[in-house]
Design an enzyme around this catalytic site. Sequence first.
Site, PDB file in Angstrom:
ATOM      1  N   ASP A 231       0.844  -1.193   0.000  1.00  0.00           N
ATOM      2  CA  ASP A 231       0.000   0.000   0.000  1.00  0.00           C
ATOM      3  C   ASP A 231       0.886   1.253   0.000  1.00  0.00           C
ATOM      4  OD1 ASP A 231      -2.177   1.650   0.069  1.00  0.00           O
ATOM      5  OD2 ASP A 231      -3.042   0.840   1.892  1.00  0.00           O
TER       6      ASP A 231
ATOM      7  N   GLU B  60      -9.747   7.878   4.349  1.00  0.00           N
ATOM      8  CA  GLU B  60      -8.852   7.238   5.316  1.00  0.00           C
ATOM      9  C   GLU B  60      -8.068   8.218   6.189  1.00  0.00           C
ATOM     10  OE1 GLU B  60      -5.981   5.236   2.960  1.00  0.00           O
ATOM     11  OE2 GLU B  60      -5.987   6.759   1.421  1.00  0.00           O
TER      12      GLU B  60
HETATM   13  C1  BGC Z   1      -5.066   3.309   0.581  1.00  0.00           C
HETATM   14  C2  BGC Z   1      -5.445   2.320  -0.471  1.00  0.00           C
HETATM   15  C3  BGC Z   1      -5.363   2.953  -1.836  1.00  0.00           C
HETATM   16  C4  BGC Z   1      -3.999   3.547  -2.054  1.00  0.00           C
HETATM   17  C5  BGC Z   1      -3.836   4.223  -3.377  1.00  0.00           C
HETATM   18  C6  BGC Z   1      -3.778   4.017   0.262  1.00  0.00           C
HETATM   19  O1  BGC Z   1      -3.551   5.050   1.136  1.00  0.00           O
HETATM   20  O2  BGC Z   1      -4.944   2.652   1.812  1.00  0.00           O
HETATM   21  O3  BGC Z   1      -6.726   1.830  -0.205  1.00  0.00           O
HETATM   22  O4  BGC Z   1      -5.648   1.991  -2.796  1.00  0.00           O
HETATM   23  O5  BGC Z   1      -3.762   4.496  -1.050  1.00  0.00           O
HETATM   24  O6  BGC Z   1      -4.535   5.401  -3.462  1.00  0.00           O
HETATM   25  C1  BGC Z   2      -3.243  10.100  -2.330  1.00  0.00           C
HETATM   26  C2  BGC Z   2      -4.066   8.874  -2.048  1.00  0.00           C
HETATM   27  C3  BGC Z   2      -3.398   8.049  -1.034  1.00  0.00           C
HETATM   28  C4  BGC Z   2      -3.053   8.888   0.177  1.00  0.00           C
HETATM   29  C5  BGC Z   2      -2.316   8.099   1.214  1.00  0.00           C
HETATM   30  C6  BGC Z   2      -2.950  10.842  -1.062  1.00  0.00           C
HETATM   31  O1  BGC Z   2      -2.144  11.947  -1.310  1.00  0.00           O
HETATM   32  O2  BGC Z   2      -3.926  10.931  -3.212  1.00  0.00           O
HETATM   33  O3  BGC Z   2      -4.275   8.122  -3.192  1.00  0.00           O
HETATM   34  O4  BGC Z   2      -4.209   7.006  -0.665  1.00  0.00           O
HETATM   35  O5  BGC Z   2      -2.310  10.024  -0.165  1.00  0.00           O
HETATM   36  O6  BGC Z   2      -1.878   8.871   2.281  1.00  0.00           O
END
Ligand code: BGC
Ligand code: BGC
Length: 607
Positions: A327, A524
């Site tokens: 990830d 998230e």
């Molecule tokens: C998330 C994933 C996601 C990835 C790419 C991560 O932070 O946990 O679910 O697929 O970013 O954006």
């Molecule tokens: C990205 C996401 C990723 C996240 C993780 C963001 O800057 O756009 O895709 O999941 O960072 O921290």
Amino acid sequence: MKIYKKVFPLIFFVAITVLTSGIGFFVLKNIMPGDDTLSARCWKEVAPYLDQNLSIQKRVDDLIGRMTEWEKIGQMALIEKNSIRDLGEITKYNLGALLSGGGAGPKAETPLAWLKMVNSFQSATKNTCLKIPLLYGIDAVHGHANVLGATVFPHAIGLGASHDADLVKRVASATAQEMAATGIYWSFSPNLDVAQDIRWGKTYETFGSNTENVAKLGVAYLQGVQDYSENYFKVLATAKHFIGGGSMQYGTARNKDFKVEEGNISLDEKSLRQVHLVPFQKAVENGAQVVMVGTATWNGKMNTSNYYLLTDVLKTELGFSGFVVSDWYGVYQVSNTRYDSLVKSINAGVDMVMTPFEYKDFMSNMQKALANGDISRERLDDAVRRILTAKFKIGLFDRPEVVQSGLSVIGSVQHRALAREAVRKSQVLLKNENLALPLSASLEKIIVAGSVADNLGRQAGGWTTEWQGIDGNYGVAGTTVLDAIKNAVAKNTKVEYNKQGNFSMGNNLADVGIAVVGEKPYAEGWGDDINPSLSAEDLETIKKVKEKSKKLIVIIISGRPLDIKKYINNWDGVVAAWLPGSEGAGVTDVLFGDYNFSGWLPAKWPL
Ligand code: BGC
Ligand code: BGC
């Protein structure tokens, strides 16, 4: 002597020329180790790996036999597209995969601009020796929702409430069609986490808290995305996040801005397996080609570097033959140095690294680890073989180049009708006193209020246009709940709207007051919340609507159950609408009784 004088400068000149071009060649060779596009091992129309009549295994064998170590390493890299400043870098580093992080698209986010962007990245691979196409990945977690005009389906939590595998499969398949139209064949979905704590900001990305339901819908989603009707998978699905993230404990997050995300799972192995392994097991049995390992720690050890979980359990016990992708930055969180983190993760079983930025560093650390024997050449070949096999299985080498004319599926009438169906099947009736619902469509007067009544961004939630979503009516083409109400009622019914619930109607009460309230978009980490509930503003609005109407319906647009215990007594009808996405009319389909409520809770709602 004279001759000597003449010849000497000539010899000198020749010597210097030979020497400098030798140095030049050496330097070039080392800066661009893959740049020998004419050598015998390189792409030729008749190469066995391009022969569609051969088995995938034979094609992979042939291809891998032609590859240099440098090219193999490149196949293991997954790079955020914004870190590619110059297309030549893709060629030079032989990069194998790119992704769009949340919200990372072309300047104009139109479907055509997306298609052109992806095609131009692909074109850079044509200048490499073997011309191995890129895998391009994106978080199409509820439709291809980074793309302007795409159909935005309900988030997984809503699909979880439908409990309807056939529906979920169709939603996934429509999403894959919209993706494929833009040349993107890899989705970071389905999410197979089993959410055990609704304070977790990723709760809405899951099908809920019930292992069986998550497994059933996860498999349906996977099958819908991968759809094998044309001799290859339409789009590659990703089962994520392996494993246990739904049980991370509140307050254990490594990142100080978060509470749950990137936290610790403290569970014994039996519970980890019972609650969290089943969906992955089923996904593997049903053709999963990619598993994303999450960034949680299990009893203190990061999943990314857990050999037991990735190799013993996933690859050996479950027989997973696809590839494991790490990830976002996950690999580099393992230990203090990038080198050590990388060695530990690759040896644990990670096959592709979502670095996501520093590919130069990744390439050189891999070279170093191989030279030092810290990562074996067998491990390298195993990882690359898994990745290439997946590339062949989605027909990357065989599919015709994507052309503009296919873009009409994006946001098509059929897809939006499907999204509307998904919305109505995901609505859950939380309370219905005195048969408050369904509403008659020919009432005299309806008042509508609330922070989400007229806000497509909130209706769609995170991972829409932007990583954390958007707040307002832009970036999503769709119907708000307010518009849907207006469209649903009879010609003579008056619908009055005021966001804050300020209605000046004297003592005349409206027949019905509808308050559409809920959460602001989040994704998230930033969505971790100690007490998911309604804002003071929303509560105030609800109060005002109640005062002005004979009966009050509260529609909650949220990524998870909200704490409404203290207030619900005063409300006549309450609907959990989850994050419905672009089609607000799915909500009114059940509100006005055109369809019955058929969804039920995918996670416990404390009432
Ligand atoms: C998330 C994933 C996601 C990835 C790419 C991560 O932070 O946990 O679910 O697929 O970013 O954006
Ligand atoms: C990205 C996401 C990723 C996240 C993780 C963001 O800057 O756009 O895709 O999941 O960072 O921290």
